[in-house]
Write an enzyme that holds these catalytic residues in place. Structure first.
Site, PDB file in Angstrom:
ATOM      1  N   GLY A 102      45.451 -23.938  -7.767  1.00 40.08           N
ATOM      2  CA  GLY A 102      46.176 -24.916  -8.579  1.00 40.08           C
ATOM      3  C   GLY A 102      45.275 -25.557  -9.623  1.00 40.08           C
TER       4      GLY A 102
ATOM      5  N   GLU B 173      51.725 -28.750  -6.608  1.00 42.46           N
ATOM      6  CA  GLU B 173      51.710 -29.375  -5.279  1.00 42.46           C
ATOM      7  C   GLU B 173      50.623 -28.650  -4.510  1.00 42.46           C
ATOM      8  OE1 GLU B 173      53.535 -32.019  -4.780  1.00 42.46           O
ATOM      9  OE2 GLU B 173      54.537 -31.754  -6.694  1.00 42.46           O
TER      10      GLU B 173
ATOM     11  N   CYS C 152      52.314 -27.622   4.264  1.00 46.67           N
ATOM     12  CA  CYS C 152      51.546 -28.545   3.429  1.00 46.67           C
ATOM     13  C   CYS C 152      51.583 -29.951   4.013  1.00 46.67           C
ATOM     14  CB  CYS C 152      52.099 -28.547   2.020  1.00 46.67           C
ATOM     15  SG  CYS C 152      53.880 -28.536   2.017  1.00 46.67           S
TER      16      CYS C 152
HETATM   17  P1  NAP Z   1      47.211 -19.803  -3.693  1.00 47.30           P
HETATM   18  O1  NAP Z   1      46.203 -18.852  -3.247  1.00 47.30           O
HETATM   19  O2  NAP Z   1      46.748 -20.932  -4.531  1.00 47.30           O
HETATM   20  O3  NAP Z   1      48.315 -18.953  -4.478  1.00 47.30           O
HETATM   21  C1  NAP Z   1      49.442 -19.530  -5.108  1.00 47.30           C
HETATM   22  C2  NAP Z   1      49.824 -18.721  -6.341  1.00 47.30           C
HETATM   23  O4  NAP Z   1      48.885 -18.951  -7.387  1.00 47.30           O
HETATM   24  C3  NAP Z   1      49.842 -17.217  -6.140  1.00 47.30           C
HETATM   25  O5  NAP Z   1      50.851 -16.678  -6.959  1.00 47.30           O
HETATM   26  C4  NAP Z   1      48.482 -16.794  -6.624  1.00 47.30           C
HETATM   27  O6  NAP Z   1      48.422 -15.458  -7.063  1.00 47.30           O
HETATM   28  C5  NAP Z   1      48.298 -17.721  -7.795  1.00 47.30           C
HETATM   29  N1  NAP Z   1      46.879 -18.020  -8.083  1.00 47.30           N
HETATM   30  C6  NAP Z   1      45.998 -18.600  -7.232  1.00 47.30           C
HETATM   31  N2  NAP Z   1      44.816 -18.759  -7.853  1.00 47.30           N
HETATM   32  C7  NAP Z   1      44.950 -18.276  -9.113  1.00 47.30           C
HETATM   33  C8  NAP Z   1      44.070 -18.160 -10.230  1.00 47.30           C
HETATM   34  N3  NAP Z   1      42.812 -18.580 -10.163  1.00 47.30           N
HETATM   35  N4  NAP Z   1      44.562 -17.619 -11.376  1.00 47.30           N
HETATM   36  C9  NAP Z   1      45.832 -17.178 -11.437  1.00 47.30           C
HETATM   37  N5  NAP Z   1      46.710 -17.250 -10.412  1.00 47.30           N
HETATM   38  C10 NAP Z   1      46.276 -17.798  -9.264  1.00 47.30           C
HETATM   39  O7  NAP Z   1      47.940 -20.492  -2.447  1.00 47.30           O
HETATM   40  P2  NAP Z   1      48.756 -19.811  -1.253  1.00 47.30           P
HETATM   41  O8  NAP Z   1      47.878 -18.844  -0.575  1.00 47.30           O
HETATM   42  O9  NAP Z   1      50.060 -19.362  -1.736  1.00 47.30           O
HETATM   43  O10 NAP Z   1      49.094 -21.015  -0.288  1.00 47.30           O
HETATM   44  C11 NAP Z   1      48.192 -21.578   0.634  1.00 47.30           C
HETATM   45  C12 NAP Z   1      47.792 -22.956   0.194  1.00 47.30           C
HETATM   46  O11 NAP Z   1      48.869 -23.639  -0.425  1.00 47.30           O
HETATM   47  C13 NAP Z   1      47.356 -23.861   1.290  1.00 47.30           C
HETATM   48  O12 NAP Z   1      46.077 -24.329   0.984  1.00 47.30           O
HETATM   49  C14 NAP Z   1      48.328 -25.019   1.303  1.00 47.30           C
HETATM   50  O13 NAP Z   1      47.798 -26.255   1.528  1.00 47.30           O
HETATM   51  C15 NAP Z   1      48.907 -24.989  -0.030  1.00 47.30           C
HETATM   52  N6  NAP Z   1      50.311 -25.399   0.012  1.00 47.30           N
HETATM   53  C16 NAP Z   1      50.674 -26.583  -0.534  1.00 47.30           C
HETATM   54  C17 NAP Z   1      51.994 -26.991  -0.505  1.00 47.30           C
HETATM   55  C18 NAP Z   1      52.454 -28.290  -1.126  1.00 47.30           C
HETATM   56  O14 NAP Z   1      53.632 -28.498  -1.275  1.00 47.30           O
HETATM   57  N7  NAP Z   1      51.574 -29.150  -1.507  1.00 47.30           N
HETATM   58  C19 NAP Z   1      52.947 -26.164   0.069  1.00 47.30           C
HETATM   59  C20 NAP Z   1      52.541 -24.962   0.605  1.00 47.30           C
HETATM   60  C21 NAP Z   1      51.221 -24.582   0.555  1.00 47.30           C
HETATM   61  P3  NAP Z   1      48.298 -14.239  -6.032  1.00 47.30           P
HETATM   62  O15 NAP Z   1      49.699 -13.939  -5.613  1.00 47.30           O
HETATM   63  O16 NAP Z   1      47.704 -13.161  -6.832  1.00 47.30           O
HETATM   64  O17 NAP Z   1      47.435 -14.695  -4.901  1.00 47.30           O
END
Ligand code: NAP
Length: 501
Positions: free
Chosen positions: A241, A260, A297
């Site tokens: 994020g 988020e 989350c």
């Molecule tokens: P993520 O690894 O951040 O991935 C989320 C999305 O962003 C994916 O589509 C990912 O692509 C993309 N992405 C991530 N880093 C990027 C970058 N540097 N450049 C471009 N695109 C990027 O998170 P996640 O694995 O889905 O979820 C796990 C985390 O989410 C946990 O840490 C949790 O705390 C958090 N979370 C928060 C909430 C909330 O409401 N606050 C809810 C659920 C989860 P790819 O598909 O290629 O990986």
């Protein structure tokens, strides 16, 4: 049937490269990698669609949202089959989440029909006012244009392709381009098929929705930096994020990034409540902490309690409640690896004592419970960082002053909880002004997992819980992220938006 293609403005498109899904069980499938060229076509089509969709009637958009919900329901069994395979989540959970997803879409349909979200204001002209006349001024919330959506791995339906961000943006009148999550590309594709069918049924411009699968980080980066994208909805990790947020801020024309991110959702256990029902609170906590392998989350990762025999009894009760919880499959290998790395970081921190350890490997998570003093916690900022999974940390503090110091030292949170009895009211009152500045949602005597989708929900909070503390990503208020106020001064009726006439 899966095609492995992107849905770009009504056409299913492949490309030169593919990536393979990594299901928890069942067969892997190949999916087209999203390129900057795919993103460009999708976003340009979204801008074209905005010309009509941005001015469509609320009735037409409500019918569209309801049609998406119907089409998702028509594919229910197919969605559950691919969703359980890709994520490892149980069938019942995915079926429940499907209900939440269609419920959200229908809620937004009725919300926009009511019209309150438009926040219409009118200051009538005062032509005779001295020293200066006042013009006729009318204000209304208008849709902002194409929105990019990044779904979450842990809610493959309710926070993904047709999840809350997409529903809110479409309700507002904004076309959407989704960057598919690589943890559930097949689930994303079937949901995109449902949206495609709804677009056709409603006779809308096909650019109103596109799904570009990922496969490389370049896809998401191209999407947030595309000059025609007006805002981004994101649910995911702090690292991902933050990287995308920084990209949005560094654009020649910066745009809002509604991210988020992570949260540890601390619980404060007050003396009388712990004495009266510490065992019951411990049991409830264990249930909330381990639900869905702790991949929420709003998972309450930290419990703060005043040291003494009641705290010792609470630690024992929590350990006993967590002990029988077996291994659960995590959403991806990467998330399982990150869980173990987080566990190692906590376990190796100064002053941290093991209460419950277990063994987990591969894509599994088992619960862990640790204890640390308030002094050691305050000395180590990293203990306040999220470990995504079923890991709990009990912070034992000397007194109410140290409990307040812990509260004051917190980063932004999605939720903070107080467990209290009536006799704890005065002590709890001292925490409220501190916690209110830390979190988007405050709870008493409950557990934060299970976020109600309704008018008064706030799923957000100060950074790093979210990148924009004025917004929520759950509930009807989330539509405000994709609207902006426009004031119309002395504009003749014929030129005003229909909703302002
Ligand atoms: P993520 O690894 O951040 O991935 C989320 C999305 O962003 C994916 O589509 C990912 O692509 C993309 N992405 C991530 N880093 C990027 C970058 N540097 N450049 C471009 N695109 C990027 O998170 P996640 O694995 O889905 O979820 C796990 C985390 O989410 C946990 O840490 C949790 O705390 C958090 N979370 C928060 C909430 C909330 O409401 N606050 C809810 C659920 C989860 P790819 O598909 O290629 O990986």
């Amino acid at each position: 049937m899966l095609s492995g293609k992107h849905l770009i403005a009504g056409e299913w498109k492949s490309g030169d490269a593919t990536f393979s899904s990594e299901p928890a069980h069942g067969d892997a499938h190949e999916f087209a990698v999203g390129t900057p060229a795919h993103v460009d076509t999708a976003v340009k089509a979204a801008e074209d669609a905005f010309v009509s969709y941005g001015y469509s009637s609320r009735e037409d958009r409500a019918a569209f949202l309801n049609a998406i919900a119907d089409e998702i329901e028509a594919r229910g069994a197919e969605i559950t089959a691919i969703g359980t395979s890709e994520t490892g989540l149980p069938e019942a959970r995915l079926e429940g989440e499907r209900g939440r997803t269609t419920g959200q879409l229908r809620l937004f349909a009725s919300h926009i029909l009511e019209g309150d979200y438009l926040d219409r204001r009118h200051d009538e002209a005062l032509p005779d006012r001295q020293p200066l006349p006042r013009p006729d001024l009318r204000m209304i919330q208008r849709p902002i244009g194409p929105v990019a959506v990044f779904g979450a791995s842990n809610f493959p339906l309710a926070f993904s392709t047709a999840g809350g961000d997409t529903a809110a943006a479409l309700a507002a009148g904004c076309p959407v381009v989704v960057k598919g999550h690589s943890a559930h590309p097949g689930t994303g594709e079937i949901v995109a098929q449902a949206i495609d069918a709804a677009i056709k049924k409603c006779g809308l411009h096909p650019g109103v929705f596109s799904l570009v699968q990922g496969g490389t980080r370049e896809t998401g980066q191209a999407l947030v930096t595309h000059p025609l994208i007006r805002a981004v909805g994101f649910t995911g990790s702090l690292a991902g994020g933050r990287a995308l947020f920084d990209l949005c801020a560094s654009r020649p024309e910066p745009i809002p990034f509604f991210g988020e991110l992570g949260s540890v959702n601390p619980m404060f256990l007050m003396t009388n409540a712990v004495k009266a029902r510490g065992g019951e609170i411990a049991k409830g906590w264990a249930g909330s902490l381990t639900m869905g392998a702790g991949q929420f989350c709003t998972n309450p990762g930290i419990a703060v309690i005043i040291d003494g025999p009641d705290a010792d009894a609470f630690c024992k009760a929590a350990t006993e409640a967590l002990e029988p919880v077996g291994a659960q499959t995590m959403l991806t290998d990467g998330i399982a690896g990150a869980y173990r790395a987080g566990r190692d970081r906590v376990a190796a921190s100064a002053g941290v004592q093991d209460l419950l350890t277990s063994t987990c490997d591969l894509r599994n998570a088992t619960p862990y419970l640790y204890r640390v003093s308030g002094t050691d916690w305050l000395a180590n900022h990293a203990l306040g960082e999220e470990v995504f999974g079923p890991l709990g940390l009990i912070v034992t503090v000397k007194d109410l002053d140290e409990m307040q110091a812990i509260a004051s030292s917190l980063q932004g949170q999605l939720t903070c909880t107080i467990h209290m009895d009536a006799a704890d009211t005065a002590d709890s009152q001292t925490l409220m002004p501190i916690l209110e500045r830390k979190a988007g949602r405050l709870l008493a005597n409950g557990f934060p997992t299970g976020v109600e989708v309704c008018d008064s929900m706030v799923h957000g909070g100060p950074y790093p819980a979210s990148t924009n503390f004025g917004a929520t990503s759950v509930g009807t208020l989330s539509i405000r992220r994709f609207l902006r106020p426009v004031c119309f001064q002395n504009i003749p009726d014929a030129l005003l938006p229909d909703d302002l006439k």
